[in-house]
Each structure stands twice: as structure tokens, then as C-alpha cells.
Design a protein around this motif. Structure first.
Motif, PDB file in Angstrom:
ATOM      1  N   VAL B 111       0.847  -1.203   0.000  1.00  0.00           N
ATOM      2  CA  VAL B 111       0.000   0.000   0.000  1.00  0.00           C
ATOM      3  C   VAL B 111       0.879   1.248   0.000  1.00  0.00           C
ATOM      4  O   VAL B 111       0.649   2.198  -0.759  1.00  0.00           O
ATOM      5  CB  VAL B 111      -0.952  -0.013   1.225  1.00  0.00           C
ATOM      6  CG1 VAL B 111      -1.649   1.335   1.392  1.00  0.00           C
ATOM      7  CG2 VAL B 111      -1.995  -1.122   1.069  1.00  0.00           C
ATOM      8  N   SER B 112       1.903   1.220   0.856  1.00  0.00           N
ATOM      9  CA  SER B 112       2.801   2.357   0.961  1.00  0.00           C
ATOM     10  C   SER B 112       3.501   2.615  -0.380  1.00  0.00           C
ATOM     11  O   SER B 112       3.593   3.768  -0.840  1.00  0.00           O
ATOM     12  CB  SER B 112       3.811   2.033   2.065  1.00  0.00           C
ATOM     13  OG  SER B 112       4.723   3.049   2.193  1.00  0.00           O
ATOM     14  N   GLU B 113       3.957   1.555  -1.007  1.00  0.00           N
ATOM     15  CA  GLU B 113       4.646   1.659  -2.305  1.00  0.00           C
ATOM     16  C   GLU B 113       3.689   2.217  -3.365  1.00  0.00           C
ATOM     17  O   GLU B 113       4.081   3.048  -4.201  1.00  0.00           O
ATOM     18  CB  GLU B 113       5.150   0.251  -2.702  1.00  0.00           C
ATOM     19  CG  GLU B 113       5.830   0.146  -4.055  1.00  0.00           C
ATOM     20  CD  GLU B 113       7.216   0.787  -4.067  1.00  0.00           C
ATOM     21  OE1 GLU B 113       7.659   1.242  -3.009  1.00  0.00           O
ATOM     22  OE2 GLU B 113       7.810   0.848  -5.156  1.00  0.00           O
ATOM     23  N   THR B 114       2.446   1.770  -3.331  1.00  0.00           N
ATOM     24  CA  THR B 114       1.453   2.252  -4.300  1.00  0.00           C
ATOM     25  C   THR B 114       1.250   3.753  -4.147  1.00  0.00           C
ATOM     26  O   THR B 114       1.173   4.494  -5.139  1.00  0.00           O
ATOM     27  CB  THR B 114       0.112   1.518  -4.089  1.00  0.00           C
ATOM     28  OG1 THR B 114       0.351   0.118  -4.182  1.00  0.00           O
ATOM     29  CG2 THR B 114      -0.913   1.911  -5.132  1.00  0.00           C
ATOM     30  N   MET B 115       1.174   4.202  -2.906  1.00  0.00           N
ATOM     31  CA  MET B 115       1.011   5.643  -2.657  1.00  0.00           C
ATOM     32  C   MET B 115       2.195   6.432  -3.210  1.00  0.00           C
ATOM     33  O   MET B 115       2.025   7.474  -3.843  1.00  0.00           O
ATOM     34  CB  MET B 115       0.875   5.900  -1.142  1.00  0.00           C
ATOM     35  CG  MET B 115      -0.377   5.346  -0.537  1.00  0.00           C
ATOM     36  SD  MET B 115      -1.829   6.149  -1.243  1.00  0.00           S
ATOM     37  CE  MET B 115      -3.130   5.232  -0.474  1.00  0.00           C
ATOM     38  N   ARG B 116       3.390   5.914  -2.959  1.00  0.00           N
ATOM     39  CA  ARG B 116       4.601   6.603  -3.437  1.00  0.00           C
ATOM     40  C   ARG B 116       4.641   6.649  -4.974  1.00  0.00           C
ATOM     41  O   ARG B 116       4.943   7.684  -5.567  1.00  0.00           O
ATOM     42  CB  ARG B 116       5.860   5.901  -2.913  1.00  0.00           C
ATOM     43  CG  ARG B 116       6.203   6.242  -1.474  1.00  0.00           C
ATOM     44  CD  ARG B 116       7.636   5.831  -1.149  1.00  0.00           C
ATOM     45  NE  ARG B 116       7.833   4.399  -1.238  1.00  0.00           N
ATOM     46  CZ  ARG B 116       7.630   3.552  -0.237  1.00  0.00           C
ATOM     47  NH1 ARG B 116       7.221   3.998   0.923  1.00  0.00           N
ATOM     48  NH2 ARG B 116       7.831   2.251  -0.392  1.00  0.00           N
ATOM     49  N   LEU B 117       4.309   5.510  -5.591  1.00  0.00           N
ATOM     50  CA  LEU B 117       4.339   5.454  -7.062  1.00  0.00           C
ATOM     51  C   LEU B 117       3.287   6.371  -7.676  1.00  0.00           C
ATOM     52  O   LEU B 117       3.523   6.990  -8.718  1.00  0.00           O
ATOM     53  CB  LEU B 117       4.119   4.010  -7.532  1.00  0.00           C
ATOM     54  CG  LEU B 117       5.300   3.063  -7.315  1.00  0.00           C
ATOM     55  CD1 LEU B 117       4.870   1.615  -7.495  1.00  0.00           C
ATOM     56  CD2 LEU B 117       6.441   3.397  -8.288  1.00  0.00           C
ATOM     57  N   ALA B 118       2.127   6.450  -7.017  1.00  0.00           N
ATOM     58  CA  ALA B 118       1.072   7.350  -7.518  1.00  0.00           C
ATOM     59  C   ALA B 118       1.553   8.798  -7.430  1.00  0.00           C
ATOM     60  O   ALA B 118       1.315   9.598  -8.343  1.00  0.00           O
ATOM     61  CB  ALA B 118      -0.217   7.148  -6.715  1.00  0.00           C
ATOM     62  N   SER B 119       2.245   9.128  -6.350  1.00  0.00           N
ATOM     63  CA  SER B 119       2.761  10.500  -6.205  1.00  0.00           C
ATOM     64  C   SER B 119       3.819  10.780  -7.268  1.00  0.00           C
ATOM     65  O   SER B 119       3.808  11.850  -7.894  1.00  0.00           O
ATOM     66  CB  SER B 119       3.374  10.684  -4.813  1.00  0.00           C
ATOM     67  OG  SER B 119       2.369  10.613  -3.847  1.00  0.00           O
ATOM     68  N   THR B 120       4.712   9.818  -7.485  1.00  0.00           N
ATOM     69  CA  THR B 120       5.751  10.007  -8.517  1.00  0.00           C
ATOM     70  C   THR B 120       5.111  10.176  -9.892  1.00  0.00           C
ATOM     71  O   THR B 120       5.527  11.026 -10.688  1.00  0.00           O
ATOM     72  CB  THR B 120       6.710   8.789  -8.545  1.00  0.00           C
ATOM     73  OG1 THR B 120       7.211   8.597  -7.230  1.00  0.00           O
ATOM     74  CG2 THR B 120       7.865   8.997  -9.501  1.00  0.00           C
ATOM     75  N   SER B 121       4.072   9.371 -10.148  1.00  0.00           N
ATOM     76  CA  SER B 121       3.386   9.455 -11.447  1.00  0.00           C
ATOM     77  C   SER B 121       2.712  10.813 -11.628  1.00  0.00           C
ATOM     78  O   SER B 121       2.565  11.289 -12.752  1.00  0.00           O
ATOM     79  CB  SER B 121       2.343   8.348 -11.571  1.00  0.00           C
ATOM     80  OG  SER B 121       2.960   7.100 -11.470  1.00  0.00           O
ATOM     81  N   LYS B 122       2.277  11.405 -10.525  1.00  0.00           N
ATOM     82  CA  LYS B 122       1.679  12.739 -10.600  1.00  0.00           C
ATOM     83  C   LYS B 122       2.750  13.790 -10.868  1.00  0.00           C
ATOM     84  O   LYS B 122       2.605  14.639 -11.736  1.00  0.00           O
ATOM     85  CB  LYS B 122       0.989  13.076  -9.260  1.00  0.00           C
ATOM     86  CG  LYS B 122      -0.411  12.546  -9.137  1.00  0.00           C
ATOM     87  CD  LYS B 122      -0.961  12.796  -7.747  1.00  0.00           C
ATOM     88  CE  LYS B 122      -1.363  14.228  -7.547  1.00  0.00           C
ATOM     89  NZ  LYS B 122      -1.993  14.430  -6.227  1.00  0.00           N
ATOM     90  N   GLN B 123       3.823  13.700 -10.074  1.00  0.00           N
ATOM     91  CA  GLN B 123       4.851  14.754 -10.111  1.00  0.00           C
ATOM     92  C   GLN B 123       5.668  14.752 -11.392  1.00  0.00           C
ATOM     93  O   GLN B 123       6.073  15.801 -11.888  1.00  0.00           O
ATOM     94  CB  GLN B 123       5.811  14.579  -8.924  1.00  0.00           C
ATOM     95  CG  GLN B 123       5.184  14.876  -7.586  1.00  0.00           C
ATOM     96  CD  GLN B 123       5.947  14.189  -6.455  1.00  0.00           C
ATOM     97  OE1 GLN B 123       6.962  13.530  -6.676  1.00  0.00           O
ATOM     98  NE2 GLN B 123       5.440  14.334  -5.237  1.00  0.00           N
ATOM     99  N   GLU B 124       5.929  13.545 -11.910  1.00  0.00           N
ATOM    100  CA  GLU B 124       6.859  13.441 -13.029  1.00  0.00           C
ATOM    101  C   GLU B 124       6.218  12.788 -14.256  1.00  0.00           C
ATOM    102  O   GLU B 124       5.106  12.280 -14.170  1.00  0.00           O
ATOM    103  CB  GLU B 124       8.076  12.625 -12.591  1.00  0.00           C
ATOM    104  CG  GLU B 124       8.850  13.315 -11.477  1.00  0.00           C
ATOM    105  CD  GLU B 124       9.833  12.396 -10.794  1.00  0.00           C
ATOM    106  OE1 GLU B 124      10.257  11.432 -11.458  1.00  0.00           O
ATOM    107  OE2 GLU B 124      10.162  12.650  -9.636  1.00  0.00           O
ATOM    108  N   LEU B 125       6.987  12.803 -15.307  1.00  0.00           N
ATOM    109  CA  LEU B 125       6.533  12.115 -16.519  1.00  0.00           C
ATOM    110  C   LEU B 125       7.337  10.823 -16.614  1.00  0.00           C
ATOM    111  O   LEU B 125       8.256  10.704 -17.414  1.00  0.00           O
ATOM    112  CB  LEU B 125       6.765  13.030 -17.732  1.00  0.00           C
ATOM    113  CG  LEU B 125       6.009  12.660 -19.000  1.00  0.00           C
ATOM    114  CD1 LEU B 125       4.519  12.635 -18.777  1.00  0.00           C
ATOM    115  CD2 LEU B 125       6.371  13.625 -20.119  1.00  0.00           C
ATOM    116  N   ASP B 126       6.996   9.889 -15.757  1.00  0.00           N
ATOM    117  CA  ASP B 126       7.827   8.703 -15.552  1.00  0.00           C
ATOM    118  C   ASP B 126       7.053   7.446 -15.949  1.00  0.00           C
ATOM    119  O   ASP B 126       6.192   6.963 -15.218  1.00  0.00           O
ATOM    120  CB  ASP B 126       8.229   8.659 -14.070  1.00  0.00           C
ATOM    121  CG  ASP B 126       9.251   7.574 -13.791  1.00  0.00           C
ATOM    122  OD1 ASP B 126       9.289   6.587 -14.549  1.00  0.00           O
ATOM    123  OD2 ASP B 126       9.991   7.723 -12.798  1.00  0.00           O
TER     124      ASP B 126
END
Lengths: 86, 172
Positions: B111-126
């Protein structure tokens, strides 16, 4: 669980029913409500999973909070089987 | 006769209440929406990345059009990354109970990893983060269905993201 058990009816639970056996599909069982201390629920065993886990549902599926909401329950949460109602 | 006797006993030794009815007729939880949102994040990321200028120095009209497109795609990407977080928060807060965490010890990290990845996907074009986000959500979906005693299968979607989705396995 209506019409099987009406509100206000008494039920006698056999707490020895699962001393030497395991709950079976269709058994009406009393169990500890997951995450709610001191609350007992009466549900029907719908599916027996591996490792003493059970899917329990109310008879009125539309109106029941059961394994569809709280997932499986373990055998240690099942207190006994309904014996008679009065 | 037995009934009268038991009622009499109840008066002397009041029995414990047992609930055969529900508190709220709910029970509607499903990781499907989170997966669809993760597919959208991948799609939006890919669409932004595939935008190309017609020349090294495009005219003002083309620049305006491209800026508008990027703005819209970014807005949808961020909205759906947030939707993933929202849906996973509901499962984590309302559905998954401590016993499931015991049974699936990686659930917390997942769950924690999913939250982090969702934030990265928002912030960056990754693109990699977006793909990892979907994989992480799929793993949560698999755990979710396991807790309900339901087997799952990964099926290829018809979405332009060209990825899979975890669904309950159909039984005969």
C-alpha cells in the motif's frame, strides 16, 4: 437472518459443536464480529477455505454485513453452532 | 414448553445479544476502479511522451495547441493518480483488517509503495513509475480477492495502455 430467526428470538449456541470437527458449508454459526469487540454475529458458512478460514454470509444477502465486507473469518472467531431457537 | 423454560432462564440469567442483521448494508469494495485509474495514468504518460513538434521552431498556433494538449493530459494523469490513492485508501482504511496484514505481511509495504508510485506518477513524466503503479495495484487486487476466497486471473484489456487487469476467476 429473517425469516430463519426473527428479531427478539432466543437462540441456543452449541459451543462444543466444533470441538472435534470443523464448521461445514450451510452451518449457522455464532462468531465474534471482526474488529468490533464484544459483538457477536450469527451467519451461515458459505465456503470453507484452507487453513481453518471461512466465508460467512447472512441469509438476506442484500441486507447483510458479512464476509463480502469483512473477508474471511478464522475458526478461532467461530464460537459455536446454532442448536435451537426459542 | 422448552421455549417457556428457556425464556424463564433468560429472565434469571440475561443472555448476551447476538446480531443476525447488519449495521449498514454496504460491503461494496472492489479494486477494479484503482486498476482502471492506473491504466489511465499509463495512457496519459505515454500520450504526453509521444507528442512531437512539427519542426524545431513551431509557430505560435502550434505551440498554443501543444500547451493546451499537455495541460489536459497532465490534468487527467494527476486526477487518476489521485483516484488510485483514493481507492487504495478506502480498501486500506475500511476493508483490510489487522488479520489480513498478518496473513499477507507485505500488504503494508504494498500500500505504501502504491502511494509513493502514484505520487511520482503525478509529479513526473515517468513511464516506469506508471507501469510499476499498475503492477502494485494489481498485487493489492490479488490480495483483496484472496481474502474473499476468490481466485484471480490476469486478463489482457482492450485499453490503449495494452496492459492487463486482475479479475476474479470465473468458476464453471
Amino acid at each position: 437472518m429473517e425469516p430463519l430467526i426473527k428479531e427478539g428470538q432466543g437462540v441456543l449456541i452449541n459451543r462444543l459443536a466444533y470441538l472435534f470437527s470443523q464448521p461445514k458449508v450451510s452451518d449457522i454459526v455464532a462468531l465474534n464480529a471482526p474488529n468490533i469487540p464484544n459483538k457477536l454475529l450469527l451467519k451461515r458458512v458459505e465456503k470453507v477455505l484452507k487453513n481453518n478460514k471461512y466465508i460467512v454470509v447472512g441469509i438476506n444477502k442484500v441486507d447483510s454485513t458479512d464476509s463480502r465486507k469483512f473477508g474471511w473469518v478464522s475458526s478461532k472467531d467461530i464460537l459455536g453452532k446454532i442448536w435451537l431457537k426459542y | 414448553m422448552i421455549s417457556t423454560f428457556l425464556r424463564l432462564i433468560d429472565r434469571i440469567f440475561p443472555p448476551k445479544s447476538i446480531y443476525a442483521h447488519c449495521d449498514i448494508p454496504c460491503g461494496i469494495y472492489d479494486p477494479h476502479l484503482a486498476q482502471v485509474a492506473a491504466h489511465t495514468v499509463i495512457r496519459m504518460t505515454n500520450m504526453i511522451k509521444s507528442l512531437e513538434a512539427s519542426s524545431e521552431n513551431p509557430d505560435f498556433e502550434e505551440r498554443k495547441k501543444t500547451i493546451s494538449q499537455i495541460s489536459r493530459l497532465t490534468a487527467v494523469k494527476e486526477e487518476h493518480a489521485e483516484l488510485v490513492k483514493h481507492e487504495i485508501r478506502i480498501l486500506w482504511g475500511d476493508y483490510f483488517k489487522p488479520v489480513f496484514v498478518k496473513e499477507y505481511p507485505n500488504l503494508h509495504e504494498l500500500v505504501s509503495e502504491t502511494m509513493r508510485l502514484a505520487s511520482t506518477s503525478k509529479q513526473e513524466l515517468d513511464e516506469q513509475a506508471a507501469n510499476n503503479l499498475l503492477e502494485s495495484v494489481q498485487k493489492i487486487a490479488e490480495v483483496f480477492w484472496k481474502t474473499k476466497g476468490v481466485d484471480t486471473v490476469k486478463v489482457k484489456t482492450t485499453y490503449p495502455s495494452e496492459k492487463e487487469i486482475v479479475v476474479p476467476k470465473q468458476t464453471e
